[in-house]
Design a protein around this motif. Structure first.
Motif, PDB file in Angstrom:
ATOM      1  N   CYS A  88       0.836  -1.198   0.000  1.00 15.68           N
ATOM      2  CA  CYS A  88       0.000   0.000   0.000  1.00 15.68           C
ATOM      3  C   CYS A  88       0.874   1.253   0.000  1.00 15.68           C
ATOM      4  O   CYS A  88       2.000   1.255   0.503  1.00 15.68           O
ATOM      5  CB  CYS A  88      -0.929   0.017   1.219  1.00 15.68           C
ATOM      6  SG  CYS A  88      -0.081   0.436   2.737  1.00 15.68           S
ATOM      7  N   LEU A  90       0.562   3.963   1.623  1.00 16.19           N
ATOM      8  CA  LEU A  90       0.812   4.577   2.933  1.00 16.19           C
ATOM      9  C   LEU A  90       2.166   4.119   3.475  1.00 16.19           C
ATOM     10  O   LEU A  90       2.995   4.916   3.936  1.00 16.19           O
ATOM     11  CB  LEU A  90      -0.297   4.200   3.926  1.00 16.19           C
ATOM     12  CG  LEU A  90      -0.068   4.644   5.366  1.00 16.19           C
ATOM     13  CD1 LEU A  90      -0.099   6.156   5.483  1.00 16.19           C
ATOM     14  CD2 LEU A  90      -1.103   4.034   6.310  1.00 16.19           C
ATOM     15  N   ILE A  91       2.389   2.821   3.384  1.00 17.70           N
ATOM     16  CA  ILE A  91       3.628   2.260   3.908  1.00 17.70           C
ATOM     17  C   ILE A  91       4.797   2.567   2.978  1.00 17.70           C
ATOM     18  O   ILE A  91       5.899   2.888   3.418  1.00 17.70           O
ATOM     19  CB  ILE A  91       3.465   0.731   4.108  1.00 17.70           C
ATOM     20  CG1 ILE A  91       2.423   0.463   5.200  1.00 17.70           C
ATOM     21  CG2 ILE A  91       4.791   0.074   4.438  1.00 17.70           C
ATOM     22  CD1 ILE A  91       2.722   1.093   6.537  1.00 17.70           C
ATOM     23  N   ILE A 114      -0.688  -4.298  12.420  1.00 16.64           N
ATOM     24  CA  ILE A 114      -2.132  -4.411  12.235  1.00 16.64           C
ATOM     25  C   ILE A 114      -2.506  -5.139  10.962  1.00 16.64           C
ATOM     26  O   ILE A 114      -3.660  -5.466  10.757  1.00 16.64           O
ATOM     27  CB  ILE A 114      -2.788  -3.017  12.217  1.00 16.64           C
ATOM     28  CG1 ILE A 114      -2.116  -2.133  11.172  1.00 16.64           C
ATOM     29  CG2 ILE A 114      -2.700  -2.370  13.593  1.00 16.64           C
ATOM     30  CD1 ILE A 114      -2.866  -0.853  10.918  1.00 16.64           C
ATOM     31  N   CYS A 115      -1.533  -5.373  10.084  1.00 14.82           N
ATOM     32  CA  CYS A 115      -1.829  -6.057   8.814  1.00 14.82           C
ATOM     33  C   CYS A 115      -0.529  -6.690   8.335  1.00 14.82           C
ATOM     34  O   CYS A 115       0.523  -6.485   8.923  1.00 14.82           O
ATOM     35  CB  CYS A 115      -2.333  -5.047   7.782  1.00 14.82           C
ATOM     36  SG  CYS A 115      -1.091  -3.818   7.367  1.00 14.82           S
ATOM     37  N   THR A 117       1.234  -6.026   5.784  1.00 16.30           N
ATOM     38  CA  THR A 117       2.206  -5.053   5.300  1.00 16.30           C
ATOM     39  C   THR A 117       2.979  -4.438   6.462  1.00 16.30           C
ATOM     40  O   THR A 117       4.206  -4.336   6.413  1.00 16.30           O
ATOM     41  CB  THR A 117       1.495  -3.974   4.472  1.00 16.30           C
ATOM     42  OG1 THR A 117       0.751  -4.637   3.440  1.00 16.30           O
ATOM     43  CG2 THR A 117       2.471  -3.014   3.848  1.00 16.30           C
ATOM     44  N   THR A 118       2.280  -4.073   7.530  1.00 17.85           N
ATOM     45  CA  THR A 118       2.994  -3.454   8.652  1.00 17.85           C
ATOM     46  C   THR A 118       3.923  -4.458   9.337  1.00 17.85           C
ATOM     47  O   THR A 118       5.038  -4.128   9.683  1.00 17.85           O
ATOM     48  CB  THR A 118       2.015  -2.862   9.686  1.00 17.85           C
ATOM     49  OG1 THR A 118       0.961  -3.781   9.925  1.00 17.85           O
ATOM     50  CG2 THR A 118       1.441  -1.560   9.211  1.00 17.85           C
ATOM     51  N   LYS A 258      -9.564   3.875   5.233  1.00 17.84           N
ATOM     52  CA  LYS A 258      -8.423   3.935   6.133  1.00 17.84           C
ATOM     53  C   LYS A 258      -7.981   5.384   6.324  1.00 17.84           C
ATOM     54  O   LYS A 258      -7.802   5.852   7.426  1.00 17.84           O
ATOM     55  CB  LYS A 258      -7.322   3.075   5.525  1.00 17.84           C
ATOM     56  CG  LYS A 258      -5.995   3.212   6.147  1.00 17.84           C
ATOM     57  CD  LYS A 258      -5.718   2.134   7.140  1.00 17.84           C
ATOM     58  CE  LYS A 258      -4.356   2.384   7.775  1.00 17.84           C
ATOM     59  NZ  LYS A 258      -4.065   1.472   8.838  1.00 17.84           N
ATOM     60  N   CYS A 314      -8.882  -3.907  10.320  1.00 19.14           N
ATOM     61  CA  CYS A 314      -7.817  -4.785  10.781  1.00 19.14           C
ATOM     62  C   CYS A 314      -8.177  -5.566  12.039  1.00 19.14           C
ATOM     63  O   CYS A 314      -7.460  -6.477  12.425  1.00 19.14           O
ATOM     64  CB  CYS A 314      -6.552  -3.985  11.043  1.00 19.14           C
ATOM     65  SG  CYS A 314      -5.935  -3.219   9.546  1.00 19.14           S
ATOM     66  N   LEU A 343      -7.512   2.688  -0.224  1.00 20.73           N
ATOM     67  CA  LEU A 343      -6.139   2.758  -0.704  1.00 20.73           C
ATOM     68  C   LEU A 343      -5.868   1.504  -1.504  1.00 20.73           C
ATOM     69  O   LEU A 343      -6.177   0.398  -1.057  1.00 20.73           O
ATOM     70  CB  LEU A 343      -5.170   2.771   0.472  1.00 20.73           C
ATOM     71  CG  LEU A 343      -4.847   4.085   1.145  1.00 20.73           C
ATOM     72  CD1 LEU A 343      -3.632   3.886   2.036  1.00 20.73           C
ATOM     73  CD2 LEU A 343      -4.594   5.193   0.141  1.00 20.73           C
ATOM     74  N   PHE A 345      -4.231  -1.671  -2.797  1.00 23.65           N
ATOM     75  CA  PHE A 345      -3.422  -2.716  -2.147  1.00 23.65           C
ATOM     76  C   PHE A 345      -3.615  -2.811  -0.636  1.00 23.65           C
ATOM     77  O   PHE A 345      -2.826  -3.455   0.049  1.00 23.65           O
ATOM     78  CB  PHE A 345      -1.928  -2.567  -2.452  1.00 23.65           C
ATOM     79  CG  PHE A 345      -1.620  -2.582  -3.922  1.00 23.65           C
ATOM     80  CD1 PHE A 345      -1.974  -3.672  -4.706  1.00 23.65           C
ATOM     81  CD2 PHE A 345      -0.987  -1.510  -4.528  1.00 23.65           C
ATOM     82  CE1 PHE A 345      -1.706  -3.684  -6.064  1.00 23.65           C
ATOM     83  CE2 PHE A 345      -0.715  -1.513  -5.886  1.00 23.65           C
ATOM     84  CZ  PHE A 345      -1.067  -2.601  -6.657  1.00 23.65           C
ATOM     85  N   CYS A 346      -4.635  -2.154  -0.104  1.00 22.30           N
ATOM     86  CA  CYS A 346      -4.912  -2.326   1.320  1.00 22.30           C
ATOM     87  C   CYS A 346      -5.956  -3.418   1.429  1.00 22.30           C
ATOM     88  O   CYS A 346      -7.144  -3.177   1.237  1.00 22.30           O
ATOM     89  CB  CYS A 346      -5.436  -1.037   1.932  1.00 22.30           C
ATOM     90  SG  CYS A 346      -6.093  -1.294   3.600  1.00 22.30           S
ATOM     91  N   GLU A 347      -5.503  -4.649   1.722  1.00 23.28           N
ATOM     92  CA  GLU A 347      -6.502  -5.714   1.646  1.00 23.28           C
ATOM     93  C   GLU A 347      -7.516  -5.743   2.778  1.00 23.28           C
ATOM     94  O   GLU A 347      -8.656  -6.088   2.537  1.00 23.28           O
ATOM     95  CB  GLU A 347      -5.904  -7.095   1.355  1.00 23.28           C
ATOM     96  CG  GLU A 347      -4.927  -7.691   2.313  1.00 23.28           C
ATOM     97  CD  GLU A 347      -3.521  -7.311   1.970  1.00 23.28           C
ATOM     98  OE1 GLU A 347      -3.071  -6.314   2.553  1.00 23.28           O
ATOM     99  OE2 GLU A 347      -2.881  -7.985   1.153  1.00 23.28           O
ATOM    100  N   PRO A 348      -7.153  -5.346   4.003  1.00 19.08           N
ATOM    101  CA  PRO A 348      -8.208  -5.378   5.026  1.00 19.08           C
ATOM    102  C   PRO A 348      -9.448  -4.578   4.618  1.00 19.08           C
ATOM    103  O   PRO A 348     -10.571  -5.052   4.756  1.00 19.08           O
ATOM    104  CB  PRO A 348      -7.524  -4.759   6.250  1.00 19.08           C
ATOM    105  CG  PRO A 348      -6.068  -5.027   6.053  1.00 19.08           C
ATOM    106  CD  PRO A 348      -5.855  -4.959   4.571  1.00 19.08           C
TER     107      PRO A 348
HETATM  108  S1  SF4 Z   1      -4.088  -1.495   6.944  1.00 14.92           S
HETATM  109 FE1  SF4 Z   1      -4.041  -1.071   4.763  1.00 14.92          FE
HETATM  110  S2  SF4 Z   1      -3.353   1.048   4.532  1.00 14.92           S
HETATM  111 FE2  SF4 Z   1      -2.876   0.367   6.626  1.00 14.92          FE
HETATM  112  S3  SF4 Z   1      -0.773  -0.337   6.473  1.00 14.92           S
HETATM  113 FE3  SF4 Z   1      -2.081  -2.127   6.209  1.00 14.92          FE
HETATM  114  S4  SF4 Z   1      -2.357  -2.323   4.007  1.00 14.92           S
HETATM  115 FE4  SF4 Z   1      -1.558  -0.270   4.400  1.00 14.92          FE
END
Ligand code: SF4
Ligand code: SF4
Lengths: 397, 399
Positions: A88, A90-91, A114-115, A117-118, A258, A314, A343, A345-348
């Motif tokens: 995403c 954001l990251i 929280i996901c 990606t993070t 988000k 999330c 966003l 690619f933000c799968e949640p």
């Molecule tokens: S919840 Fe979505 S926008 Fe937030 S960091 Fe994860 S993938 Fe990116």
């Protein structure tokens, strides 16, 4: 006194535009202000990714919590060597800023896991561009069973110990309660500003109110409270002076997703004559509601705040189910429709969408979804679609 | 191609039997529980419920090359084509009118564990909403280096909550003695599976990663039942015969390769042939090694908590690099392939940095390639073939 050093402060009440201008200039490049504040106060600046880190705890450790919100979309591609483009934005933006040296004013960073990606980027980041202090805040992802609270309390205890080590300072219960009061005050001010915005969108538009919330993530709360207070005073005064002519009734919308990014999206809503009357955004309503209790065990207070916050994709929480929340919000605010801001690619978020849309549909509430990216500038198509949606809502009004 | 396994027929039978049980479960009054691949399914078996694996459904659909078709039904509902391909197959099948691989079995309960990924957490949560059945999440916090008492305690407490939940749902008391029996069976199947995988370290090897992808279904789905144990006993016997008769997985094996994680299901044969043509055996992958558990029957819940939270996919950068290197050393590989799988962020992010570090530390040639495990829209054949030809050239040069 003003940290932003705007001349003439303290004399006549500055008008709202001037204060907003100050906040927006900090948002467009926070580095100088942050550096100056950190130097004046002799504190370490600890970044955190939005918005599930208990900032109060960081603050009580004597550090300056800085929310790494998306403000420099230009650095997104800096992350490409380390992170696939299907992460995403954001990251990619946050990590890209760090790689470009734009976050060098931070001494630490806390990443809430929280996901996927993070949790993944945290370890890559730590490997390729570490800060002195780097921690993952390992939040529970189910929130409605007793185990969640027990665990969260333990995890906050762990973070507390790590912060104390880093800042070389004990966090007392009294410190933490002070921080909680400070943060509650900020949330209360932001809620009042949000209410004002709903009442008088001509004086405080969508872009402006979300910018104010965003700026509260990057300025110290002490400073932000002063500014928010001044802003509120100025706005009330300006509203009092306004001729009570017939203002055009605006279309009322709720945002779901988000983040309200990129900011130009909010400008589009302003131009289309719509007013955001609520949202479930992590950098919106979800950030400014849900105070922590000011008495009793402050850790329990913070844990309870986290467990009962506005529903987000999330977290699994049957007591606070997202479709119910959205529906209730629409009814409470009398919104005409909902705009999903997703966003890429933000799968949640994406997983939640079909059911949310269906729920709204069944209740006869129109909705629109747009897919955006942090830092993207080509909003042409989105502008057209939002324009058409608002027109449609207006006609049905 | 390599000599077919005589156990292939048996595998089809026991899996057909498993699916038939699933189809009949409702008539027999046995609740169907959706579970994830890395999940304490032993509890589900011990409770007498039928565990069903939607991920397997996804893999099956992918292997039969119908991902795009099922995904279209999900995309029409508003799911993006960027989501995990398994989830798109599973969600798509729920909405689709046609069911090219048979209908996904409807759940009575949905259990999910997020050790692997947040996709499973969300996909299953949506399934719970769609089928209007209870959803239960087993939450596994991320473990960067070593695990902590806090995390273990949290997971144990959640398994206890799950057992309570099952007791209330079934109206029966949970039988801990039965759990120990199931765990003992799981241990036995895992031990056999591990021994089978280890034959790939022999030169030439009778068995490799592509074979393992084919024979892994029982270790995932039937772990904890006598059927899995019986199957892997037979398979092991067959491998011993092959070793004796010197039947190797890749004729003229010259190289051994480490493959990171999942195969590209619709291209399983394509890759198997590509490697075989180059005399290369894909000997090992952390994916097929994911089911080599060993439970401590003295402390069943704690031991399950460790097993199911400490999987590599839930670990930090250094841990994962070390795990890969250890596997490469153990299987004495000559090179490695890292699959950046668009479906799967938790296994793919970080691979570019990992490739550099692993090459530096081991001196082995390695590549990262981009594709998707299920969706061929993300498979650019020419580019991938070209990338691999360079890789094979590097191997030849070093030989
Ligand atoms: S919840 Fe979505 S926008 Fe937030 S960091 Fe994860 S993938 Fe990116
Ligand atoms: S492929 Fe990856 S994202 Fe998809 S279910 Fe498996 S672990 Fe999760």
């Amino acid at each position: 006194m003003t940290v932003l050093g705007s001349p003439g402060a303290g004399k006549a009440m500055p008008n709202s535009k001037k204060i907003l201008g100050e906040l927006q200039s900090v948002l467009s490049d926070p580095a100088p202000a942050v550096k100056r504040i950190a130097a004046e106060k002799i504190v370490r600046v600890v970044g955190h990714l939005p918005t599930d880190v208990p900032e109060e705890l960081v603050h009580a450790a004597g550090a300056y919590p800085f929310g790494v919100v998306a403000y420099d979309g230009g650095q997104i591609n800096r992350a490409n060597a380390h992170l696939q483009m299907w992460a995403c934005s954001l990251i990619r933006c946050a990590f890209g800023m760090a790689l470009a040296g734009k976050l060098d004013f931070l001494q630490g960073l806390i990443v809430p896991t929280i996901c996927d990606t993070t949790r993944t980027v945290y370890t890559i980041w730590k490997k390729v561009r570490p800060f002195n202090f780097m921690e993952a805040f390992l939040l529970p992802r189910q929130l409605d069973r007793p185990s969640a609270k027990n665990y969260l309390l333990g995890e906050m205890g762990r973070l507390k110990a790590r912060l104390e080590q880093f800042t070389d300072r004990k966090i007392t219960a009294a410190d933490l309660q002070n921080s909680i009061r400070l943060y509650n005050r900020n949330r209360a001010l932001l809620r009042r500003l949000y209410d004002f915005h709903v009442r008088c969108p001509d004086l405080l538009g969508n872009r402006a109110v979300y910018d104010v919330i965003k700026s509260s993530l990057i300025l110290p709360k002490e400073e932000h409270n002063l500014l928010a207070d001044r802003l509120l005073g100025a706005l009330e005064q300006e509203a009092g002076k306004q001729k009570s002519g017939k203002a055009k009734t605006r279309v009322r919308v709720i945002l779901s997703g988000k983040l309200g990014e990129p900011p130009a999206l909010l400008d589009i809503l302003d131009e289309a004559g719509a007013v955001c009357v609520g949202d479930d955004l992590c950098t919106g309503y979800r950030y400014i509601t849900g105070d922590a209790a000011e008495n009793g065990d402050p850790y329990v207070a913070l844990a309870e705040r986290q467990l009962t916050r506005v529903a987000a994709a999330c977290f699994t929480n049957k007591k606070q189910d997202r479709p119910d929340f959205l529906l209730r919000k629409v009814r409470e605010t009398g919104a005409n429709g909902v705009i999903f801001v997703h966003l890429k690619f933000c799968e949640p978020e994406n997983y939640d969408y079909p059911f949310l849309e269906e729920t709204l549909n069944a209740a006869g509430i129109p909705s629109l979804r747009v897919e955006t990216e942090v830092g993207s500038e080509s909003l042409g198509q989105i502008r057209t679609r939002i324009g058409a949606f608002i027109e449609m809502l207006d006609a049905a009004n | 191609m390599a000599t077919p396994f005589r156990n292939a027929g048996r595998l089809k039978e026991i899996m057909a039997d498993y699916y038939a049980q699933g189809a009949q479960a409702k008539e027999r009054g046995v609740p169907v529980v959706w579970v994830t691949a890395v999940f304490p399914v032993e509890i589900v078996y011990a409770a007498g419920l039928f565990p069903y694996y939607p991920e397997n459904f996804g893999a099956l659909a992918a292997a039969r090359k119908v991902t795009e078709k099922l995904s279209a039904a999900a995309e029409a509902r508003g799911y993006y084509a960027d989501l995990c391909g398994y989830a798109r197959c599973g969600l798509g099948d729920a909405y689709a009118k046609e069911h090219p691989v048979g209908e996904i079995v409807r759940p009575d309960l949905v259990f999910s564990c997020n050790t692997q990924c947040g996709s499973l957490q969300k996909w299953f949560e949506e399934a719970g909403r769609f089928y209007r059945v209870p959803y239960f999440l087993l939450d596994a916090p991320f473990i960067e280096g070593a695990s902590t008492t806090l995390i273990k305690r949290y997971f144990v407490e959640q398994m206890e909550e799950m057992i309570d939940f099952i007791e209330v749902y079934t109206g029966r008391q949970f039988d801990f003695d039965r759990l120990l029996e199931v765990l003992a069976l799981a241990n036995e199947a895992c031990r056999l599976w591990n021994e089978i995988l280890e034959t790939a370290a022999l030169t030439p090897a009778p068995f490799g990663f592509f074979d393992a992808c084919f024979h892994m279904a029982p270790i995932v789905t039937l772990r904890g039942t006598p059927a899995a144990v019986a199957y892997y006993r037979e398979l092991k016997k067959e491998l011993e015969e092959r070793i004796e008769k010197k039947i190797s997985a890749v004729p003229n094996e010259r190289f051994k390769i480490y493959w990171d994680h999942l195969p590209v299901w619709p291209r399983l044969r394509w890759f198997a042939e590509l490697f075989a043509e180059n005399g290369a055996l894909v000997a090992v992958s952390q994916y097929t090694h994911s089911w080599t558990h060993r439970f401590d029957l003295e402390r069943p819940l704690e031991s399950m908590a460790e097993t199911y939270t400490e999987q590599f996919v839930n670990r930090g950068f250094d841990y994962r690099v070390q795990l890969k290197i250890d596997m490469m050393k153990k299987y004495k590989v000559d090179g490695f392939v890292l699959f950046s799988n668009r479906s799967c962020k938790p296994t793919s992010f970080g691979l570019y940095d990992k490739q550099k570090i692993i090459s530096e530390r081991t001196g082995l040639p390695g590549i990262v390639f981009e594709a998707d495990m299920a969706d061929q829209r993300y498979f650019t054949e020419e580019q991938i073939r070209w990338k691999f030809s360079i890789f094979f050239e590097q191997l030849q040069k070093r030989a």
